[in-house]
Design a protein around this motif. Structure first.
Motif, mmCIF file in Angstrom:
data_model
loop_
_atom_site.group_PDB
_atom_site.id
_atom_site.type_symbol
_atom_site.label_atom_id
_atom_site.label_comp_id
_atom_site.label_asym_id
_atom_site.label_seq_id
_atom_site.Cartn_x
_atom_site.Cartn_y
_atom_site.Cartn_z
ATOM 1 N N LYS A 23 -7.634 6.620 -15.928
ATOM 2 C CA LYS A 23 -7.781 6.524 -14.530
ATOM 3 C C LYS A 23 -6.989 7.618 -13.746
ATOM 4 C CE LYS A 23 -7.531 1.508 -13.978
ATOM 5 N NZ LYS A 23 -6.880 0.732 -15.345
ATOM 6 N N PRO A 24 -7.941 8.063 -13.058
ATOM 7 C CA PRO A 24 -7.404 9.386 -12.274
ATOM 8 C C PRO A 24 -5.971 8.929 -11.250
ATOM 9 C CG PRO A 24 -9.298 8.516 -11.150
ATOM 10 C CD PRO A 24 -8.899 7.879 -12.171
ATOM 11 N N SER A 25 -5.130 9.999 -11.508
ATOM 12 C CA SER A 25 -3.872 9.723 -10.843
ATOM 13 C C SER A 25 -3.583 10.689 -9.580
ATOM 14 C CB SER A 25 -2.715 10.077 -11.787
ATOM 15 O OG SER A 25 -2.738 11.323 -12.052
ATOM 16 N N PHE A 26 -4.688 11.007 -9.020
ATOM 17 C CA PHE A 26 -4.779 11.897 -7.827
ATOM 18 C C PHE A 26 -5.232 11.111 -6.446
ATOM 19 C CE2 PHE A 26 -8.517 12.978 -10.005
ATOM 20 C CZ PHE A 26 -9.692 12.855 -9.170
ATOM 21 N N SER A 27 -5.749 10.106 -6.611
ATOM 22 C CA SER A 27 -6.450 9.485 -5.723
ATOM 23 C C SER A 27 -6.076 7.823 -5.568
ATOM 24 C CB SER A 27 -8.052 9.512 -5.635
ATOM 25 O OG SER A 27 -8.418 8.768 -5.033
ATOM 26 N N TYR A 28 -5.593 7.506 -4.392
ATOM 27 C CA TYR A 28 -5.404 6.060 -4.157
ATOM 28 C C TYR A 28 -6.699 5.333 -4.212
ATOM 29 C CZ TYR A 28 -3.464 1.949 -2.061
ATOM 30 O OH TYR A 28 -3.207 0.452 -2.027
ATOM 31 N N ILE A 29 -7.563 5.623 -3.612
ATOM 32 C CA ILE A 29 -8.918 4.754 -3.473
ATOM 33 C C ILE A 29 -9.453 4.543 -4.859
ATOM 34 C CG2 ILE A 29 -11.096 4.871 -2.405
ATOM 35 C CD1 ILE A 29 -8.949 4.432 -0.375
ATOM 36 N N ALA A 30 -9.422 5.617 -5.680
ATOM 37 C CA ALA A 30 -10.061 5.614 -7.104
ATOM 38 C C ALA A 30 -9.184 4.538 -7.848
ATOM 39 C CB ALA A 30 -9.870 6.779 -7.825
ATOM 40 N N ILE A 63 0.946 -1.136 0.000
ATOM 41 C CA ILE A 63 -0.050 0.040 -0.135
ATOM 42 C C ILE A 63 1.101 1.288 0.104
ATOM 43 C CG2 ILE A 63 -1.645 1.402 1.186
ATOM 44 C CD1 ILE A 63 -2.723 -1.322 2.128
ATOM 45 N N ILE A 64 1.796 1.206 0.778
ATOM 46 C CA ILE A 64 2.638 2.367 0.916
ATOM 47 C C ILE A 64 3.675 2.783 -0.414
ATOM 48 C CG2 ILE A 64 4.733 3.288 2.111
ATOM 49 C CD1 ILE A 64 3.573 2.133 4.858
ATOM 50 N N MET A 65 3.985 1.284 -0.753
ATOM 51 C CA MET A 65 4.773 1.601 -2.276
ATOM 52 C C MET A 65 4.056 2.104 -3.229
ATOM 53 S SD MET A 65 6.757 -1.335 -4.223
ATOM 54 C CE MET A 65 5.165 -2.015 -4.848
ATOM 55 N N MET A 66 2.958 1.506 -3.373
ATOM 56 C CA MET A 66 1.814 1.966 -4.409
ATOM 57 C C MET A 66 1.529 3.509 -4.329
ATOM 58 S SD MET A 66 -0.109 -1.482 -5.532
ATOM 59 C CE MET A 66 -0.806 -1.490 -3.876
ATOM 60 N N ASN A 67 1.281 3.748 -3.216
ATOM 61 C CA ASN A 67 0.713 5.188 -2.853
ATOM 62 C C ASN A 67 1.897 6.132 -3.381
ATOM 63 O OD1 ASN A 67 -1.308 7.179 -2.161
ATOM 64 N ND2 ASN A 67 0.303 7.341 -0.227
ATOM 65 N N PHE A 68 3.009 5.632 -2.778
ATOM 66 C CA PHE A 68 4.153 6.860 -3.293
ATOM 67 C C PHE A 68 4.470 6.817 -4.705
ATOM 68 C CE2 PHE A 68 8.645 7.543 -3.801
ATOM 69 C CZ PHE A 68 8.655 8.701 -3.118
ATOM 70 N N ILE A 69 4.750 5.597 -5.271
ATOM 71 C CA ILE A 69 5.148 5.524 -6.504
ATOM 72 C C ILE A 69 4.005 6.164 -7.493
ATOM 73 C CG2 ILE A 69 5.593 3.815 -8.574
ATOM 74 C CD1 ILE A 69 6.901 2.082 -6.445
ATOM 75 N N ILE A 92 0.827 7.631 -7.041
ATOM 76 C CA ILE A 92 0.180 8.650 -6.689
ATOM 77 C C ILE A 92 0.957 10.046 -6.146
ATOM 78 C CG2 ILE A 92 -1.853 9.424 -5.199
ATOM 79 C CD1 ILE A 92 -2.559 7.419 -6.886
ATOM 80 N N GLU A 93 1.993 9.862 -5.433
ATOM 81 C CA GLU A 93 2.764 11.034 -5.052
ATOM 82 C C GLU A 93 3.950 11.200 -5.765
ATOM 83 O OE1 GLU A 93 3.560 10.613 -0.776
ATOM 84 O OE2 GLU A 93 1.606 9.916 -0.369
ATOM 85 N N ASP A 94 4.613 10.255 -6.063
ATOM 86 C CA ASP A 94 5.999 10.638 -6.802
ATOM 87 C C ASP A 94 5.851 10.798 -8.412
ATOM 88 O OD1 ASP A 94 9.007 10.930 -7.091
ATOM 89 O OD2 ASP A 94 9.141 8.828 -7.719
ATOM 90 N N TRP A 95 5.288 9.965 -9.098
ATOM 91 C CA TRP A 95 5.187 9.966 -10.523
ATOM 92 C C TRP A 95 3.754 9.931 -10.898
ATOM 93 C CZ3 TRP A 95 9.905 10.149 -13.379
ATOM 94 C CH2 TRP A 95 9.882 10.065 -14.946
ATOM 95 N N PRO A 96 2.866 10.533 -10.776
ATOM 96 C CA PRO A 96 1.536 10.278 -11.182
ATOM 97 C C PRO A 96 1.226 10.191 -12.642
ATOM 98 C CG PRO A 96 1.579 12.408 -10.177
ATOM 99 C CD PRO A 96 2.861 11.750 -10.144
ATOM 100 N N GLN A 97 0.574 9.286 -13.278
ATOM 101 C CA GLN A 97 0.474 9.225 -14.660
ATOM 102 C C GLN A 97 -1.002 9.017 -14.837
ATOM 103 O OE1 GLN A 97 3.459 6.575 -16.588
ATOM 104 N NE2 GLN A 97 4.867 7.015 -14.926
ATOM 105 N N ASN A 98 -1.503 9.270 -16.062
ATOM 106 C CA ASN A 98 -2.825 8.975 -16.731
ATOM 107 C C ASN A 98 -2.676 7.680 -17.464
ATOM 108 O OD1 ASN A 98 -5.441 9.011 -17.421
ATOM 109 N ND2 ASN A 98 -5.237 11.043 -18.278
ATOM 110 N N ILE A 99 -2.960 6.738 -17.148
ATOM 111 C CA ILE A 99 -2.974 5.445 -17.586
ATOM 112 C C ILE A 99 -4.181 4.840 -17.995
ATOM 113 C CG2 ILE A 99 -2.196 3.267 -17.343
ATOM 114 C CD1 ILE A 99 0.414 4.033 -15.778
ATOM 115 N N GLY A 100 -4.669 4.964 -18.968
ATOM 116 C CA GLY A 100 -5.992 4.388 -19.340
ATOM 117 C C GLY A 100 -7.181 5.064 -19.015
#
Length: 178
Positions: A87-94, A69-75, A77-85
């Protein structure tokens, strides 16, 4: 370990199970039982406490889940957010449904690997450790029960072991080793 130990060798696991029951019923202390394969129920018959490795495995799985959870949130959402398909890149829950396989895999990875390491450390199985097997036949097809002969009548204990079906009985004096 006791200074005098009697090694009783058996050639069948069912005979061994009955022998362990009889020896324990006669109030003798069994130091160890060496078997070529795991014998179902032997730990209960010997009176050993249940293992707690499953509890540690669960805790290691929780650590793996937290790391995922911590790794995916950091990679993502926080560090390198990308628009893939889209999907919103600003929310972990989404993005949570896309992260479930990674969370599962890291949970299993941490639980399995740390549980094996814990087992080896708890069993004192270090790399290049010399084997402590008292009779090489127990790696093939024989079973060995080591019984503490300390302050007991050795003739009586030997007769009991013979009556339980032991095919070979020998007295080992550990004081000679030191």
């Amino acid at each position: 370990m006791a200074s005098k130990v009697i090694h009783a060798i058996y050639n069948d696991d069912d005979i061994l199970m009955h022998a362990v029951k009889d020896v324990r019923a006669a109030n003798y202390h069994i130091e160890e039982v060496y078997t070529p394969f795991p014998v179902h129920g032997l730990d209960k018959v010997m009176g050993l406490e249940p293992t707690r490795i499953a509890i540690t495995s669960f805790m290691y799985g929780l650590v793996g889940l937290a790391v995922a959870i911590i790794m995916m949130n950091f990679i993502m959402i926080e560090d390198w957010p990308q628009n893939i398909g889209g999907k919103p890149s600003f929310s972990y829950i989404a993005n949570m449904p896309a992260f479930v396989p990674i969370m599962f895999e890291l949970t299993v990875f941490f639980a399995a690997h740390l549980m094996v390491i814990t087992f080896y450390m708890r069993s004192k199985l270090w790399p290049f450790k010399k084997a402590e097997n008292p009779d090489v036949r127990t790696t093939d097809d024989h079973f060995l029960m080591a019984v503490d002969a300390g302050n007991h009548d050795i003739e009586k204990l030997t007769q009991l072991l013979h009556n339980t079906g032991a095919i070979e009985i020998s007295l080992i004096d550990n004081d000679e080793d030191h």
